[in-house]
Design a protein around this motif. Sequence first.
Motif, PDB file in Angstrom:
ATOM      1  N   GLU A   1       0.705   5.716   0.201  1.00 49.94           N
ATOM      2  CA  GLU A   1      -0.093   6.878   0.584  1.00 49.94           C
ATOM      3  C   GLU A   1       0.708   8.130   0.271  1.00 49.94           C
TER       4      GLU A   1
ATOM      5  N   GLY B   1      -5.808   2.789  -7.364  1.00 49.23           N
ATOM      6  CA  GLY B   1      -5.848   3.769  -6.294  1.00 49.23           C
ATOM      7  C   GLY B   1      -7.028   4.707  -6.376  1.00 49.23           C
TER       8      GLY B   1
ATOM      9  N   GLY C   1      -2.349  11.595   2.660  1.00 52.04           N
ATOM     10  CA  GLY C   1      -3.434  10.622   2.626  1.00 52.04           C
ATOM     11  C   GLY C   1      -4.509  10.902   1.592  1.00 52.04           C
TER      12      GLY C   1
ATOM     13  N   LYS D   1      -4.222   7.344  -2.333  1.00 50.19           N
ATOM     14  CA  LYS D   1      -3.834   6.038  -1.792  1.00 50.19           C
ATOM     15  C   LYS D   1      -3.894   5.006  -2.903  1.00 50.19           C
TER      16      LYS D   1
ATOM     17  N   THR E   1       0.842  -1.198   0.000  1.00 52.54           N
ATOM     18  CA  THR E   1       0.000   0.000   0.000  1.00 52.54           C
ATOM     19  C   THR E   1       0.876   1.246   0.000  1.00 52.54           C
TER      20      THR E   1
END
Length: 94
Positions: free
Chosen positions: A6, A27, A10, A13, A4
């Motif tokens: 970011e 994403g 945020g 993502k 993952t």
Amino acid sequence: MFKTNEYFDGNVKSIAFNTETLAATIGVMAVGDYEFGTSQREYMTVTSGQLNVILPGQITAKTFNEGETFIVEANLSFKVSAVVETSYLCKYED
């Protein structure tokens, strides 16, 4: 296994994975303006929503809607504006 990522506090993502042929990420982007750099040729497809994109060497944005793809060559940067919450699929080519 999945990785993952970011970015932008945020607001962007993604999850990295491998397709049968290419590395990829899927994403989401919150509404906002972002600038990304590439290390490989990148195929970016809007899967929902809308992006206004300023491609390398351009000064005006082009709109990409659901199902549309743009390509950015390696080692360049591009700017996007997500006008609504948007999802995307990126595939990376060596």
